[in-house]
Write an enzyme that holds these catalytic residues in place. Structure first.
Site, PDB file in Angstrom:
ATOM      1  N   ASP A 266      81.604  28.896  54.488  1.00 20.06           N
ATOM      2  CA  ASP A 266      82.734  28.820  53.567  1.00 20.06           C
ATOM      3  C   ASP A 266      82.347  29.132  52.131  1.00 20.06           C
ATOM      4  O   ASP A 266      83.041  29.878  51.438  1.00 20.06           O
ATOM      5  CB  ASP A 266      83.347  27.415  53.607  1.00 20.06           C
ATOM      6  CG  ASP A 266      84.261  27.208  54.806  1.00 20.06           C
ATOM      7  OD1 ASP A 266      84.582  28.199  55.480  1.00 20.06           O
ATOM      8  OD2 ASP A 266      84.641  26.055  55.063  1.00 20.06           O
ATOM      9  N   PHE A 267      81.246  28.569  51.676  1.00 22.38           N
ATOM     10  CA  PHE A 267      80.948  28.631  50.248  1.00 22.38           C
ATOM     11  C   PHE A 267      79.889  29.670  49.878  1.00 22.38           C
ATOM     12  O   PHE A 267      80.152  30.553  49.066  1.00 22.38           O
ATOM     13  CB  PHE A 267      80.579  27.237  49.747  1.00 22.38           C
ATOM     14  CG  PHE A 267      81.728  26.284  49.865  1.00 22.38           C
ATOM     15  CD1 PHE A 267      82.799  26.367  48.993  1.00 22.38           C
ATOM     16  CD2 PHE A 267      81.772  25.341  50.864  1.00 22.38           C
ATOM     17  CE1 PHE A 267      83.893  25.523  49.109  1.00 22.38           C
ATOM     18  CE2 PHE A 267      82.853  24.485  51.000  1.00 22.38           C
ATOM     19  CZ  PHE A 267      83.925  24.574  50.117  1.00 22.38           C
TER      20      PHE A 267
END
Length: 377
Positions: free
Chosen positions: A153-154
């Site tokens: 996600d990051f």
């Protein structure tokens, strides 16, 4: 002055990677306006330095406001699954870039847009699984272990998308034209694993998961529990001189220990380190290793960092054009706080001089709609 001051960003509300890309842009001075849906409760925590308006993108008078905004915006962050923008009549190439040739449209997906999983739902664990990264994470003879949702996600998602946006801004400075930035978490996380992938035939990563130098296989690159149960120390003493400092700190003569280069001796060496670290508390080991080159540090926890007043900072410091400081009450240790509609009217006034009643009205559900189908810029 912040490096992205004057850059106008429209962020379609989403979770995790899209908002993180918007957060990075906002931290470095861009003005980020989040577009929320009517009657939507958001769990987004990544709201620092952003504002919000609510639009009903299925209503033509509300959608027209977004189109007017995009006429003079610099960046659009699209967090949706493939095809959503197109179904809304917002095709990047057929509509948006014709409307505003300078617009940068950052499209963030999990799976590749052209891969076998493109139409499937997924989460971080799925994206890093098919990227090959998850297979490398975990202890020997145990199942692969997903490290939260940080990698997909990051790191491989929002941060990679942010890099793509910056590259597109640089390109626009030369060409005068925007473009579509396509980021996905499969390629992003796979790219982050370039080193271990290329090192698979070297002594660093040639062994199965959990048996290599940097994946908990090596006893002098691992974590150890201390005397105070639940507290740990991290050891990364790879180079001989650092290893020698580690051994001294642990109270050993290096010649009395198993040969560190002999992998067959690693279990015995690990047993010695495990037993020794349990003889002192984490604080006591800090007193031993702080200020040394033993590459031995405490494993600090988020709660204690917050309690001790640890200062969260932007990820990189630009000396001449720094990011805005991160305040503890603005996202350093707490997130969220941006409700749909917060501050957005002020942003429209700042960007374009729009005024409520003249350029838009606000419906009972909070959604902005144009006045007589028009919203002047």
């Amino acid at each position: 002055m912040s490096p992205l001051k004057g850059i106008k960003v429209i962020e379609l509300a989403g979770l995790a990677p899209g908002p993180f890309a918007g957060l990075l842009l906002a931290d470095y001075g861009a003005s980020v306006l989040r577009i929320d849906r009517p009657n939507s409760a958001t769990a987004d925590q990544l709201t620092r330095n952003k504002t919000s308006i609510t639009l009903d993108l299925r209503n033509k008078d509300s959608l027209s406001i977004l189109l007017r905004l995009l006429t003079n915006a610099d960046i659009l962050i699209d967090p949706f699954r493939p095809g959503v923008l197109e179904r809304l009549g917002l095709s990047p190439t057929d509509v948006l870039l014709k409307l505003n040739p300078r617009l940068i449209i950052a499209r963030m997906t999990g799976f590749r847009r052209d891969g076998k999983y493109k139409d499937m739902a997924g989460h971080d664990i799925n994206y890093i699984a098919v990227s090959g990264v998850l297979s490398m994470l975990g202890r020997a003879n145990e199942k692969p272990f997903a490290p939260g949702n940080i990698l997909g996600d990051f790191a491989g998602g929002g941060a990679v998308c942010f890099q793509g946006i910056l590259l597109a801004l640089i390109s626009r400075s030369h060409t005068g034209r925007g473009q579509v930035v396509e980021a996905n978490m499969v390629d992003g996380s796979a790219y982050l694993a370039t080193f271990p992938r290329l090192a698979r035939k070297t002594h660093m990563w040639a062994e199965p998961r959990g048996e290599n130098m940097l994946d908990s296989g090596c006893p002098y690159y691992d974590t150890y529990e201390t005397k105070d149960s639940g507290r740990y120390f991290a050891v990364g003493a790879l180079e001989p001189q650092f290893y020698a400092a580690l051994v001294r700190g642990l109270g050993f003569d290096i010649k009395d220990l198993p040969e560190r280069e002999d992998r067959k001796q690693w279990p015995k060496l690990r047993e010695i380190f495990t037993r020794t670290f349990k003889e002192k508390t984490r604080k006591e080991w800090e007193a031993v290793f702080d200020g040394t080159d033993a590459c031995a540090t405490p494993v600090l926890e988020q709660g204690e960092l917050e309690e001790d007043g640890y200062e969260q900072r932007p990820m990189v410091h630009l000396v001449s054009t720094p990011a805005a400081p991160i305040q503890a009450d603005q996202g350093g240790w707490s997130g969220g706080g941006l409700l749909p509609g917060d501050g957005g009217v002020d942003t429209l006034r700042e960007w374009f001089g729009w005024e409520e009643g003249k350029d838009f009205v606000i419906r009972g559900d909070g959604a902005l709609v144009s006045v007589n189908g028009k919203s002047k810029i």
